[in-house]
Design an enzyme around this catalytic site. Structure first.
Site, short mmCIF file in Angstrom:
data_model
loop_
_atom_site.label_atom_id
_atom_site.label_comp_id
_atom_site.label_asym_id
_atom_site.label_seq_id
_atom_site.Cartn_x
_atom_site.Cartn_y
_atom_site.Cartn_z
N HIS A 120 -14.72 2.16 -1.66
CA HIS A 120 -13.72 1.22 -1.14
C HIS A 120 -12.62 1.91 -0.34
O HIS A 120 -11.51 1.39 -0.23
CB HIS A 120 -13.12 0.41 -2.31
CG HIS A 120 -14.14 -0.46 -2.96
ND1 HIS A 120 -14.03 -0.88 -4.27
CD2 HIS A 120 -15.31 -0.98 -2.51
CE1 HIS A 120 -15.07 -1.65 -4.57
NE2 HIS A 120 -15.87 -1.71 -3.52
N GLN A 150 -14.75 3.45 -7.09
CA GLN A 150 -14.22 2.27 -6.40
C GLN A 150 -12.74 2.51 -6.07
O GLN A 150 -12.11 1.71 -5.39
CB GLN A 150 -14.33 1.04 -7.28
CG GLN A 150 -15.75 0.68 -7.69
CD GLN A 150 -15.75 -0.43 -8.72
OE1 GLN A 150 -15.80 -1.60 -8.38
NE2 GLN A 150 -15.69 -0.07 -9.99
N TYR A 191 0.82 -1.22 0.00
CA TYR A 191 0.00 0.00 0.00
C TYR A 191 0.85 1.27 0.00
O TYR A 191 0.50 2.26 -0.64
CB TYR A 191 -1.00 -0.02 1.17
CG TYR A 191 -2.20 -0.88 0.86
CD1 TYR A 191 -2.25 -2.23 1.19
CD2 TYR A 191 -3.28 -0.35 0.15
CE1 TYR A 191 -3.34 -3.03 0.85
CE2 TYR A 191 -4.38 -1.13 -0.18
CZ TYR A 191 -4.40 -2.47 0.15
OH TYR A 191 -5.47 -3.26 -0.21
N ASP A 207 -7.52 6.15 -4.83
CA ASP A 207 -6.62 7.29 -5.03
C ASP A 207 -7.43 8.59 -4.93
O ASP A 207 -8.66 8.56 -4.90
CB ASP A 207 -5.89 7.18 -6.40
CG ASP A 207 -6.84 7.25 -7.59
OD1 ASP A 207 -6.78 6.36 -8.46
OD2 ASP A 207 -7.64 8.21 -7.67
C1 BV8 Z 1 -18.38 -7.42 0.71
C2 BV8 Z 1 -9.98 -1.45 -2.21
C3 BV8 Z 1 -19.63 -8.42 2.45
C4 BV8 Z 1 -8.72 -2.14 -1.78
C5 BV8 Z 1 -11.29 -3.14 -3.42
C6 BV8 Z 1 -21.75 -10.56 -4.13
C7 BV8 Z 1 -22.21 -9.58 -3.26
C8 BV8 Z 1 -21.37 -9.03 -2.30
C9 BV8 Z 1 -20.03 -9.45 -2.22
C10 BV8 Z 1 -19.55 -10.43 -3.08
C11 BV8 Z 1 -20.41 -10.98 -4.03
N1 BV8 Z 1 -19.69 -11.90 -4.72
C12 BV8 Z 1 -18.42 -11.94 -4.25
C13 BV8 Z 1 -18.31 -11.08 -3.24
C14 BV8 Z 1 -17.10 -10.85 -2.49
C15 BV8 Z 1 -16.24 -9.73 -3.05
C16 BV8 Z 1 -16.17 -9.73 -4.54
O1 BV8 Z 1 -16.91 -9.02 -5.21
N2 BV8 Z 1 -15.25 -10.52 -5.08
C17 BV8 Z 1 -15.04 -10.55 -6.52
C18 BV8 Z 1 -13.55 -10.75 -6.79
C19 BV8 Z 1 -15.88 -11.66 -7.10
N3 BV8 Z 1 -16.72 -8.46 -2.57
C20 BV8 Z 1 -16.30 -8.03 -1.37
O2 BV8 Z 1 -15.59 -8.69 -0.64
C21 BV8 Z 1 -16.80 -6.68 -0.91
N4 BV8 Z 1 -17.27 -6.78 0.43
O3 BV8 Z 1 -19.14 -7.82 -0.10
O4 BV8 Z 1 -18.54 -7.60 2.05
C22 BV8 Z 1 -19.85 -8.12 3.85
C23 BV8 Z 1 -21.08 -7.59 4.25
C24 BV8 Z 1 -21.30 -7.35 5.58
C25 BV8 Z 1 -20.30 -7.59 6.53
C26 BV8 Z 1 -19.05 -8.09 6.12
C27 BV8 Z 1 -18.82 -8.36 4.77
C28 BV8 Z 1 -15.66 -5.66 -0.85
C29 BV8 Z 1 -15.07 -5.44 -2.19
C30 BV8 Z 1 -14.06 -4.27 -2.12
C31 BV8 Z 1 -12.64 -4.81 -2.24
N5 BV8 Z 1 -11.70 -3.68 -2.31
N6 BV8 Z 1 -10.48 -2.05 -3.45
C32 BV8 Z 1 -7.56 -1.80 -2.68
O5 BV8 Z 1 -7.67 -0.91 -3.54
O6 BV8 Z 1 -6.50 -2.42 -2.48
S1 BV8 Z 1 -11.80 -3.82 -4.88
C33 BV8 Z 1 -10.80 -3.32 -6.15
O7 BV8 Z 1 -10.99 -4.21 -7.23
C34 BV8 Z 1 -11.19 -2.01 -6.73
O8 BV8 Z 1 -11.53 -1.08 -5.75
C35 BV8 Z 1 -12.31 -2.34 -7.64
O9 BV8 Z 1 -13.54 -2.19 -7.01
C36 BV8 Z 1 -12.15 -3.80 -7.88
C37 BV8 Z 1 -12.10 -4.11 -9.35
O10 BV8 Z 1 -11.19 -3.28 -9.87
P1 BV8 Z 1 -11.62 -2.29 -11.09
O11 BV8 Z 1 -11.73 -0.94 -10.52
O12 BV8 Z 1 -12.78 -2.79 -11.86
O13 BV8 Z 1 -10.35 -2.45 -11.84
P2 BV8 Z 1 -9.95 -3.69 -12.66
O14 BV8 Z 1 -8.49 -3.74 -12.65
O15 BV8 Z 1 -10.72 -4.89 -12.22
O16 BV8 Z 1 -10.49 -3.30 -14.11
C38 BV8 Z 1 -10.00 -2.13 -14.71
C39 BV8 Z 1 -10.84 -1.91 -15.93
O17 BV8 Z 1 -10.38 -0.71 -16.56
C40 BV8 Z 1 -10.72 -3.03 -16.97
O18 BV8 Z 1 -12.01 -3.39 -17.40
C41 BV8 Z 1 -9.93 -2.37 -18.11
O19 BV8 Z 1 -10.35 -2.84 -19.38
C42 BV8 Z 1 -10.31 -0.93 -17.95
N7 BV8 Z 1 -9.35 0.04 -18.47
C43 BV8 Z 1 -8.00 -0.10 -18.59
N8 BV8 Z 1 -7.49 1.06 -19.12
C44 BV8 Z 1 -8.53 1.91 -19.30
C45 BV8 Z 1 -9.71 1.27 -18.88
N9 BV8 Z 1 -10.92 1.86 -18.94
C46 BV8 Z 1 -10.97 3.11 -19.43
N10 BV8 Z 1 -9.88 3.80 -19.85
C47 BV8 Z 1 -8.66 3.23 -19.80
N11 BV8 Z 1 -7.59 3.92 -20.22
#
Ligand code: BV8
Ligand code: ZN
Length: 266
Positions: free
Chosen positions: A130, A112, A78, A115
């Site tokens: 987040h 999400q 981090y 930063d």
């Molecule tokens: C929770 C902070 C419950 C940390 C992050 C269903 C319902 C609820 C939960 C779940 C569920 N199914 C599964 C879950 C669990 C889990 C989850 O979703 N897992 C996934 C992997 C399946 N969810 C959780 O755990 C959440 N909590 O549900 O808690 C609960 C309830 C009560 C009591 C206790 C518990 C918490 C999730 C938050 C996790 N923290 N971030 C940190 O930053 O280190 S998540 C992190 O990854 C990001 O914040 C973001 O949200 C996530 C995905 O990242 P993206 O932002 O989408 O980025 P990514 O790299 O994936 O994609 C980038 C995109 O940009 C790509 O598509 C690319 O093509 C595009 N791109 C690239 N260049 C460009 C571009 N687009 C435009 N222009 C460009 N130039």
């Protein structure tokens, strides 16, 4: 098969019907993910890690269990990311979103990202679902921790770093972000759902639409009849239902949206 037209760096066609919809919209939500910061040089979750972190996926490190098992590894990651953000600058996507905010009576920016590049581009009232890198607190007693001024001096590929100790209970300080398995801050999540449920248009920008519950916001907007505009160079699970899919980098597409809206309102 015809070769895809090379992406023209300074022109992106915005569909006329989208411009008309935007010109009549009153309530607009912009929902962003890591892709909106990609053109600022901040790697996304999908890009994977570099340096020391190459062998780890973000999902492995962004959990309470990872921090308990190896606090120095996670705190080092981090701090490496925080230094990267402090050394980065907002890109044209962040700037276009800040300008978009001026065009609508009722506007919400829900991110999400952890930063502060939206704020540094001039956006106000940003909702961070987040958490935020620049915030930290005690893992044990939640006592807030203030990062020292300046940019942490991190070697190129990053390194493990002993987290600071809490001034109240001597516990380990942790980043002020929401890890996988942790609940989103309830007031921010409620606000985000309300905005998605009431908006005329929702932009989903730079997110893989894979992480829940945040990824449900565009579906909520669609469910009550809003127009959903996805901005992403690559397809995501939202492609099948979004009203418009603008497949290009946010730093090119969003300035084109602002320019088209300004022309329509001139
Ligand atoms: C929770 C902070 C419950 C940390 C992050 C269903 C319902 C609820 C939960 C779940 C569920 N199914 C599964 C879950 C669990 C889990 C989850 O979703 N897992 C996934 C992997 C399946 N969810 C959780 O755990 C959440 N909590 O549900 O808690 C609960 C309830 C009560 C009591 C206790 C518990 C918490 C999730 C938050 C996790 N923290 N971030 C940190 O930053 O280190 S998540 C992190 O990854 C990001 O914040 C973001 O949200 C996530 C995905 O990242 P993206 O932002 O989408 O980025 P990514 O790299 O994936 O994609 C980038 C995109 O940009 C790509 O598509 C690319 O093509 C595009 N791109 C690239 N260049 C460009 C571009 N687009 C435009 N222009 C460009 N130039
Ligand atoms: Zn403490």
């Amino acid at each position: 098969m015809s070769t895809p037209t090379p992406f023209q760096p300074d022109v992106f066609p915005i569909p006329d019907n989208l411009v008309q919809t935007l010109a009549q919209a009153e309530k607009v939500v912009v929902f962003t993910g890591a892709g909106v910061s990609a053109e600022s040089g901040i790697s996304t979750f999908r890009d994977g890690n570099t340096g020391l972190w190459t062998r780890y996926s973000a999902h492995d490190l962004a959990t309470p269990a990872a921090f308990k098992a190896n606090p120095s590894m996670v705190w080092g990651w981090y701090e490496w990311r925080r230094a990267g953000v402090l050394n980065a600058h907002p890109n044209p996507a962040h700037q276009a979103i800040a300008r978009l905010q001026e065009h609508f009576r009722d506007f919400a920016l829900i991110t999400q990202n952890v930063d502060d590049l939206h704020e540094r581009a001039g956006s106000i009232g940003v909702t961070h679902l987040h958490g935020r890198l620049e915030r930290a607190r005690c893992f044990a007693c939640l006592h807030p921790f203030q990062h020292p001024d300046g940019i942490p001096d991190i070697p190129e590929g990053g390194c493990e770093m002993q987290p600071p100790r809490c001034s109240r209970c001597d516990g380990n300080v942790r980043p002020g972000v929401v890890w996988f398995g942790e609940a989103l801050p309830q007031p921010d999540w409620e606000h985000a759902m309300d905005m998605a449920d009431q908006c005329d248009v929702l932009f989903s920008v730079g997110t893989s639409s894979l992480v829940y519950p945040a990824a449900a916001l565009p579906q909520r907007a669609l469910a009550h009849g809003a127009t959903v505009v996805q901005v992403n160079p690559l397809p995501t699970p939202l492609d099948g239902t979004a009203t418009f899919n603008l497949h290009g980098p946010a730093g090119v597409v969003l300035p084109a949206v602002v320019a088209a809206l300004q022309a329509a309102r001139a």
